[in-house]
Design an enzyme around this catalytic site. Structure first.
Site, PDB file in Angstrom:
ATOM      1  N   ASP A 155       0.850  -1.194   0.000  1.00 32.59           N
ATOM      2  CA  ASP A 155       0.000   0.000   0.000  1.00 32.59           C
ATOM      3  C   ASP A 155       0.885   1.244   0.000  1.00 32.59           C
ATOM      4  O   ASP A 155       1.971   1.227  -0.578  1.00 32.59           O
ATOM      5  CB  ASP A 155      -0.938  -0.055   1.229  1.00 32.59           C
ATOM      6  N   HIS A 228      -3.647   6.068   3.662  1.00 34.27           N
ATOM      7  CA  HIS A 228      -4.369   4.896   3.158  1.00 34.27           C
ATOM      8  C   HIS A 228      -3.762   3.582   3.657  1.00 34.27           C
ATOM      9  O   HIS A 228      -4.472   2.701   4.149  1.00 34.27           O
ATOM     10  CB  HIS A 228      -4.366   4.953   1.628  1.00 34.27           C
ATOM     11  N   SER A 561     -11.241  -0.716  -0.689  1.00 34.21           N
ATOM     12  CA  SER A 561      -9.937  -0.711  -0.008  1.00 34.21           C
ATOM     13  C   SER A 561     -10.074  -1.062   1.461  1.00 34.21           C
ATOM     14  O   SER A 561      -9.184  -1.665   2.047  1.00 34.21           O
ATOM     15  CB  SER A 561      -9.321   0.690  -0.045  1.00 34.21           C
TER      16      SER A 561
END
Ligand SMILES: *[C@@H]1O[C@H](CO)[C@@H](O)[C@H](O)[C@H]1NC(C)=O
Ligand SMILES: *[C@@H]1O[C@H](CO)[C@@H](O)[C@H](O)[C@H]1NC(C)=O
Ligand SMILES: *[C@@H]1O[C@H](CO)[C@@H](O)[C@H](O)[C@H]1NC(C)=O
Ligand SMILES: *[C@@H]1O[C@H](CO)[C@@H](O)[C@H](O)[C@H]1NC(C)=O
Ligand SMILES: *[C@@H]1O[C@H](CO)[C@@H](O)[C@H](O)[C@H]1NC(C)=O
Length: 783
Positions: A155, A228, A561
């Protein structure tokens, strides 16, 4: 650290939701154009090689690969051209080449293919309770919270100081671990501990495209710039952190799913883009380091065939080593067939809601109330009514209805609440910024038709709320027919749990049919992906905007996600209990035990239509961790089964070689069809002269006891399903038994049914010796 890219990941996620479909076509064209311009300049390519062709005088494959670069570049040769060599998940290398050199490379002996370095993107706490996980019984205590399991996350990196990554109470790092903590900007070995046991970063492909990544622009280290990766990592395996919230919202104990599992992070996204060369390098490293599972909330957006798709290639390499791989399905719903990461060896996860809301209703001057949702914390508008205006009337500019930058006339919006339509392609926090900069007092965002009733919620810094599509229409009508329209927004910071129907499929969650292989049903299942609270990067605001100076430890965001790492964490818990299970067995357990019902025992519904969702939206259903622990039977598959599957796709020898790292002969299983893979779900495509399909499946008894299983089915209205035999008797653990399913279209003429889709299910129930139910969804399409 201030910089303009700080928030790109979240911004992209929001923008993707707002516009429904990531703007993939536009990306594609710009990329192709770029390729043409770059005739003389170099760009990165991935060169896939048949390693068995290595000439003997090269002792190492790296020497051979370097000599090939020298050969095709001639006097243009550049020692820095080689970016990575690959040897674990595929054979070959990534290198900077001109397009002429790339063509020449394709013609060298041993070269299987040369592909450009494709661009991938990230898709952007009550969840454990909602999933039925409890510390007193069941999966958590049985698995010891997965404390011997290593979860790899590819990620945007990690914010190691987050309490979610504390190693308090954890034992030493498992001895088999070979990974490391790579040093870089504001990151060194001291940032790893017994929870975060590995952290690396890969940016050579990204830098080949964009030039040197400046330390002011992003951390040149595993540290997460945008939040994220911190969010997904803590969702999969974050520790228990009491007293967590976002500005008071969703207050409680934040927990990952596998709370004691170890984390290894591979930063491959920078942060808006992830290049396939970096992704492949990250997956290679993760597998060599010794991760047990991989979580990727990333996809390409063009549905590359599996032999061109770095994630599919890397994932098959992982599966061969016994590493389970789960991926996000994408945020391109509810449009059909815009789904990604569809390879059958990947567990593909769609997103659904949980029963937690952040109510912020709108009250109009006429006294009417509308349900709204907001993560705004601050001065409220109170009960007083303020003038209300539709963005469209706030300027002559067409884009004003979306409240895009520069579109609002401050003379008209100053001091007012502005109603803005979603779908202008801008992030929702940016829209708030535009309204505030124009002097607006508040903002109401109206869903588009495709967003339905979804109230996935965003953090705002002005009083703002989001209403569903129907409410938006009514409010516009009120504005239109009223001389001095007024409204107020009751954004009072409330969190309400257990009042809404859930799970509901998120409107943005990507849908089947599988565009690459329609005979493999995707997504595989759904998991919580709306309004998920998890850890955040400590230096970026919750809205992701640079102008927003607030800093938070936890943030609430939505996307497939967020759904993917829930499934990764559950798979880690199952693996901790069943260490001998293959990735396919774990996936089968997750799928056949998942539920098609919501918490009020009605079929899981679509947020857009409020109608029951079909298997192209939910796959097998909503993940059900406790039942997945004891599925009774599993549909297992090994590496050779996937090779047969690749043969059935009529891939060339070279294409299969890229994925399998060896020359495979397809002759033996040539008659196979993609649907013959031993998959835990059924997707049947009827063609004009082919209205009958027979598929074979083999199940393995993992229930631990002798058991007699009987089949039941719910046939789609236009299809007869015939299962043979109807009873399977298992005497011992790991015993296998096979059955065939015949699907017959009732309509003899295909023409009448063309384009139709129908759904059903088949389930095996243990009627003697246990209580397990092994359920598979059935999807039928008349092409
Ligand atoms: C590693 O980082 C920590 C925290 O930033 C710092 O205190 C320490 O001196 C660094 N160690 C090395 C070897 O650079
Ligand atoms: C309308 O607004 C957009 C920004 O949303 C701006 O790019 C464009 O120039 C504006 N057009 C006019 C005619 O003002
Ligand atoms: C307002 O109503 C008029 C007449 O009914 C209609 O033509 C117009 O499109 C409406 N405007 C908006 C912004 O809804
Ligand atoms: C592969 O080729 C065979 C023989 O031409 C054909 O029958 C089959 O439909 C093809 N399969 C796919 C998935 O294209
Ligand atoms: C099906 O439709 C096509 C054209 O739409 C026609 O040519 C064909 O004859 C039809 N077949 C049957 C079996 O009705």
């Amino acid at each position: 650290m201030e910089n303009s890219r700080a928030c790109y990941v979240l911004v992209f996620v929001m923008a993707a939701f707002a516009s429904g479909v990531p703007n993939s076509d536009a990306l594609d064209t710009s990329h192709e154009q770029e390729t043409k311009v770059m005739e003389i300049t170099k760009q990165s390519y991935i060169v896939y090689m048949d390693k068995s062709m290595k000439p003997e005088h090269f002792s190492l494959h790296q020497h051979w690969y370097t000599s090939l670069i020298d050969e095709v570049s001639g006097s243009n040769s550049d020692p820095a051209a080689m970016l990575y060599t690959y040897d674990t998940v595929t054979h070959g290398f990534a290198a900077k080449l001109t397009s002429t050199e790339a063509q020449a490379m394709e013609n060298t002996d041993g070269c299987l293919a040369v592909f450009p370095d494709y661009v991938y993107r990230v898709h952007t706490t009550r969840t454990p309770d909602f999933l039925g996980l409890s510390s007193s019984h069941g999966l958590w205590p049985l698995s010891h919270y997965a404390d011997d399991i290593i979860v790899g996350v590819l990620d945007t990196g990690i914010w190691p100081e987050s309490k979610s990554f504390s190693d308090q109470g954890l034992t030493q790092v498992p001895a088999r671990w070979k990974g490391e903590c790579e040093m870089g900007t504001e990151f060194n070995a001291s940032h790893c501990n017994n929870k975060l046991i590995g952290a690396r970063f890969f940016l050579k492909g990204y830098e080949a495209k964009y030039g040197h990544v400046d330390e002011m622009e992003n951390y040149r280290s595993p540290r997460d710039e945008g939040g994220h990766g911190t969010h997904t990592s803590s969702t999969a395996a974050g520790a228990e952190v009491p007293g967590s919230s976002l500005l008071g919202f969703a207050a409680g104990t934040a927990r990952g799913i596998a709370t004691k599992a170890r984390l290894a992070v591979y930063k491959v996204c920078w942060p808006e883009e992830c290049l396939s060369s970096d992704l492949l390098a990250g997956m290679e490293a993760a597998i060599s380091d010794g991760v047990d599972l991989l979580s990727l909330s990333i996809s390409d957006s063009r549905n590359l065939p599996y032999y061109k798709d770095a994630i599919a290639i890397g994932a098959l390499g992982a599966i061969e080593k016994g590493v389970f791989v789960s991926c996000a399905a994408g945020n391109a719903g509810p449009i059909p067939s815009k789904i990604f990461n569809t390879a059958p060896w990947i567990t593909t996860v769609g997103a659904s809601t949980i029963d937690r809301e952040f109510p912020a209703p709108v009250v109009l001057g006429n006294g009417k109330n509308y349900r709204g949702s907001s993560l705004y914390k601050g001065k409220t508008l109170g009960n007083g009514q303020l003038p209300l205006i539709y963005g469209k009337s706030a300027s002559s500019n067409e884009t004003a209805k979306f409240c895009l930058a520069g579109s609002l006339d401050s003379n008209r919006v100053s001091g007012k609440i502005v109603l803005c339509d979603l779908g202008g392609g801008e992030g929702t926090a940016e829209m708030g910024l535009v309204v505030r900069q124009a002097g607006g007092a508040g903002m109401i965002q109206a869903n588009r038709l495709v967003d339905g009733e979804d109230l996935w919620t965003d953090c705002h810094f002005l009083p703002a709320t989001k209403v569903d599509f129907k409410s938006g229409i009514e409010i516009k009508a009120y504005i239109n027919r009223t001389k001095n329209p007024t409204a107020t927004i009751k954004a009072e910071g409330a969190t309400v749990v257990g009042k809404t129907r859930a799970p509901v499929v998120a409107s943005f969650s990507s849908r089947g049919p599988n565009p690459l292989v329609p005979e493999i049903l995707k997504p595989d299942l759904i998991a919580p992906g709306v309004n998920v609270l998890a850890a955040w990067s400590g230096h970026v605001s919750p809205t992701g905007l640079t102008s927003d100076k607030r800093r938070v430890d936890y943030n609430i965001i939505s996307g497939t996600s967020m759904a993917c790492p829930h499934v990764t964490g559950i798979a880690a818990l199952i693996l901790a209990v069943h260490s001998a299970w293959t990735p396919a067995a774990i996936k089968s357990a997750l799928m056949t035990s998942s539920v098609p019902f919501d918490h009020s025992k009605r079929l899981i519904s679509e947020s857009v239509t409020a109608l029951p969702a079909d298997a192209f939206a939910i796959g097998a259903g909503h993940v059900n961790p406790s039942a997945a622990l004891d599925p009774g039977l599993v549909y297992d598959a090994d590496f050779d089964d996937y090779v047969s599957f690749l043969c059935s796709l009529n891939y060339t020898r070279s294409q299969i070689h890229i994925l399998t790292r060896k020359a495979s002969s397809c002759t033996r299983i040539h008659s196979q069809q993609p649907g013959d893979l031993n998959y835990p779900s059924f997707s049947v495509v009827f063609k004009p002269l082919n209205l009958v399909r027979a598929l074979r499946r083999t199940v393995t008894n993992v229930g631990g006891a002798p058991c007699v299983y009987e089949v039941s089915m719910e046939s789609p209205p236009g299809v007869n399903i015939i299962v043979e035999p109807r009873t399977l008797v298992f005497k011992e653990q790991n015993e296998k038994a096979s059955y065939t399913v015949r699907f017959e279209s009732k309509t003899a003429s295909h023409n009448k049914s063309s384009g139709r889709q129908e759904f059903g299910q088949i389930w095996w129930k243990c009627v003697k010796g246990g209580t397990q139910v092994v359920r598979s969804p059935v999807a039928i399409v008349w092409e």
